[in-house]
Design a protein around this motif. Structure first.
Motif, PDB file in Angstrom:
ATOM      1  N   GLU A 141     -17.133  25.377  -9.121  1.00  0.00           N
ATOM      2  CA  GLU A 141     -17.763  24.500 -10.077  1.00  0.00           C
ATOM      3  C   GLU A 141     -18.061  25.237 -10.977  1.00  0.00           C
ATOM      4  O   GLU A 141     -18.511  24.302 -12.470  1.00  0.00           O
ATOM      5  N   ASP A 142     -18.231  26.712 -11.586  1.00  0.00           N
ATOM      6  CA  ASP A 142     -17.438  26.960 -12.698  1.00  0.00           C
ATOM      7  C   ASP A 142     -17.069  27.028 -13.190  1.00  0.00           C
ATOM      8  O   ASP A 142     -16.247  26.266 -14.651  1.00  0.00           O
ATOM      9  N   ALA A 143     -15.222  26.528 -12.957  1.00  0.00           N
ATOM     10  CA  ALA A 143     -14.468  26.186 -13.620  1.00  0.00           C
ATOM     11  C   ALA A 143     -14.520  24.812 -14.052  1.00  0.00           C
ATOM     12  O   ALA A 143     -13.945  24.784 -15.474  1.00  0.00           O
ATOM     13  N   HIS A 189     -31.689  34.980 -20.802  1.00  0.00           N
ATOM     14  CA  HIS A 189     -31.134  35.172 -19.356  1.00  0.00           C
ATOM     15  C   HIS A 189     -31.826  36.642 -18.932  1.00  0.00           C
ATOM     16  O   HIS A 189     -31.536  37.345 -18.717  1.00  0.00           O
ATOM     17  N   HIS A 205      -8.543  27.522 -11.057  1.00  0.00           N
ATOM     18  CA  HIS A 205      -8.530  26.518 -10.839  1.00  0.00           C
ATOM     19  C   HIS A 205      -8.631  25.249 -12.237  1.00  0.00           C
ATOM     20  O   HIS A 205      -8.446  24.159 -12.105  1.00  0.00           O
ATOM     21  N   GLU A 244      -8.966  31.527  -8.697  1.00  0.00           N
ATOM     22  CA  GLU A 244      -9.792  31.331 -10.159  1.00  0.00           C
ATOM     23  C   GLU A 244      -9.013  32.374 -10.767  1.00  0.00           C
ATOM     24  O   GLU A 244      -9.271  32.418 -11.963  1.00  0.00           O
ATOM     25  N   THR A 245      -8.998  33.596 -10.791  1.00  0.00           N
ATOM     26  CA  THR A 245      -8.452  34.486 -11.838  1.00  0.00           C
ATOM     27  C   THR A 245      -7.013  34.475 -12.048  1.00  0.00           C
ATOM     28  O   THR A 245      -5.782  34.272 -10.150  1.00  0.00           O
ATOM     29  N   THR A 253     -17.099  23.220 -14.911  1.00  0.00           N
ATOM     30  CA  THR A 253     -17.361  23.333 -16.092  1.00  0.00           C
ATOM     31  C   THR A 253     -17.069  23.672 -17.277  1.00  0.00           C
ATOM     32  O   THR A 253     -17.195  22.899 -17.895  1.00  0.00           O
ATOM     33  N   SER A 254     -16.220  24.613 -17.230  1.00  0.00           N
ATOM     34  CA  SER A 254     -15.604  25.978 -18.229  1.00  0.00           C
ATOM     35  C   SER A 254     -13.928  24.359 -18.824  1.00  0.00           C
ATOM     36  O   SER A 254     -14.297  24.500 -20.242  1.00  0.00           O
ATOM     37  N   HIS A 282     -15.343  29.156  -3.461  1.00  0.00           N
ATOM     38  CA  HIS A 282     -16.767  28.963  -4.283  1.00  0.00           C
ATOM     39  C   HIS A 282     -17.372  29.750  -6.275  1.00  0.00           C
ATOM     40  O   HIS A 282     -18.490  28.475  -6.771  1.00  0.00           O
ATOM     41  N   ASN A 283     -16.159  29.107  -6.797  1.00  0.00           N
ATOM     42  CA  ASN A 283     -15.590  28.844  -8.077  1.00  0.00           C
ATOM     43  C   ASN A 283     -15.432  27.693  -8.610  1.00  0.00           C
ATOM     44  O   ASN A 283     -15.795  27.951  -9.795  1.00  0.00           O
TER      45      ASN A 283
END
Length: 301
Positions: free
Chosen positions: A228-230, A299, A203, A70-71, A232-233, A225-226
Motif C-alpha cells: 500500500e505504501d509503495a 504527526h 515493489h 520492499e527494500t 502511494t509512492s 504488507h508494504n
C-alpha cells in the motif's frame, strides 16, 4: 526441502515442517495459476521456502518469474545469499538478475559529458566521486548501479546530489546510435534479463512495470504488507526541497544552466528576470518548509 533432503545436505539447515508446508503451498499456487497470501512467522525460513519452488517452476517452464521486495537491501540479500544456495541445491543452472528502474543506473553518456565539463569549482571530493562513478560503470560488483556506490565516497563530494542528478539515466539521451550503448549499465542488465529465470525487483518497479522489460509469468511479493505504501509512492506526486534545488541548478548553473547561460550574454533585463525567478523559487521553498513543519506538528499530535 524435507527431512534428509538436499536442503539439509547442501546448506546444513535443519528440516522445518513450517518451511516445507509453505514451499508446498507456493508450488501448488504456481501449478494451479491461483493467488495465495501466506503469513509466516520468524524462523520459518520463508525466503528459501518460496525461492525453491519458484526456481524449479521457472527453469522447468522456461519463463521469467519476478520476486518483489520492499527494500533494496533485501533485493541484494536474495541475489547474493539465498539464490546461490538455491542454485546449488538444484544442481546449478539457475540464472537470476537484480532489476531496477532506469534511473537507478549510471548513464555513461551523461557521465562522460560531466567529466568533460569539470571546472575549478569542482572540489577534490567531487572529482573523486566522478572517478568512482567512471570505474563503477564496468565494475562487476556495482554494474553501474548507483545503490552500490560507497556512502563514504558520496560524503566526500560537496556537490554529490547535483553530480548524481547529472549522470543518472533518465532515458532522454538513449538511442540505438549511442556509442556508449554496449557498455551502458541499463542496457547491459536488460540483456542479462532476457536469459534469467528469476528477476529480483522492488515493489515500485512491480507496480509500474516498464514496457521494455521482459514479460513476467508470475509475481511473488515478499514483504507484501508494504504494498500500500509503495503504491502511494509510485502513483502519487511529491514536491521536495532537493527537487527545487536541482531545478534551480538546471536554470542558473554558470556552466550548464539555461538562464545562467543567457545571463552571460544578456542585458540588464535578464538580470531582472533572474531576480524574479530567484524570488519565486525562494517563496516556493519557504512555502514547502512551512508545509513540512505543519505536517510534523500534526504527526506529533
Amino acid at each position: 526441502i524435507g527431512p534428509g533432503g538436499r536442503m539439509e545436505t547442501v546448506t546444513g539447515f535443519d528440516h522445518r515442517p513450517q518451511q516445507l508446508r509453505m514451499a508446498r503451498a507456493v508450488a501448488d499456487t504456481l501449478n494451479t495459476r491461483r493467488f495465495q497470501i501466506i503469513e509466516s512467522g520468524t524462523g520459518t525460513g520463508k525466503s528459501l521456502a518460496y525461492l525453491l519452488p519458484v526456481a524449479r517452476a521457472a527453469m522447468a517452464n522456461n519463463v521469467h518469474i519476478a520476486v518483489s521486495t520492499e527494500t533494496r537491501t533485501l533485493q541484494h540479500q536474495l541475489a547474493e545469499r539465498e539464490l546461490p544456495r538455491i542454485s546449488e541445491i538444484l544442481g546449478g543452472g539457475l540464472r537470476w538478475v537484480v532489476l531496477k528502474g532506469r534511473e537507478n543506473y549510471i548513464c555513461p553518456f551523461l557521465l562522460d559529458r560531466r567529466i568533460r565539463e569539470i571546472s575549478i569549482s569542482d572540489t577534490p571530493g567531487d572529482r573523486l566521486l566522478l572517478a568512482v562513478l567512471l570505474g563503477a560503470v564496468n565494475h562487476p560488483d556495482t554494474g553501474g548501479d548507483l545503490d552500490r556506490i560507497g556512502y563514504w565516497v558520496i560524503r566526500q563530494a560537496e556537490h554529490a546530489d547535483a553530480i548524481i542528478a547529472d549522470i543518472r539515466n533518465t532515458g532522454h539521451h538513449c538511442s540505438d546510435r549511442c556509442r556508449f550503448k554496449p557498455v551502458c549499465p541499463y542496457h547491459r542488465v536488460l540483456r542479462r534479463a532476457l536469459s534469467a529465470h528469476i528477476f529480483v525487483v522492488n515493489h515500485a518497479l512491480s507496480l509500474r512495470w516498464p514496457a521494455v522489460y521482459p514479460s513476467v509469468s508470475r509475481f511473488i511479493f515478499d514483504e507484501a504488507h508494504n504494498l500500500e505504501d509503495a503504491a502511494t509512492s509510485v502513483f502519487g506526486n511529491a514536491l521536495t526541497e532537493p527537487a527545487l534545488h536541482r531545478l534551480h541548478r538546471r536554470l542558473y548553473d554558470e556552466r550548464t544552466g539555461i538562464i545562467g547561460h543567457v545571463l552571460k550574454n544578456g542585458s540588464a533585463h535578464t538580470v531582472s528576470l533572474q531576480q524574479s525567478h530567484e524570488n519565486m523559487l525562494d517563496r516556493m521553498k519557504r512555502s514547502l518548509e512551512s508545509i513540512i513543519i505543519g505536517n510534523r506538528h500534526r504527526h506529533s499530535e
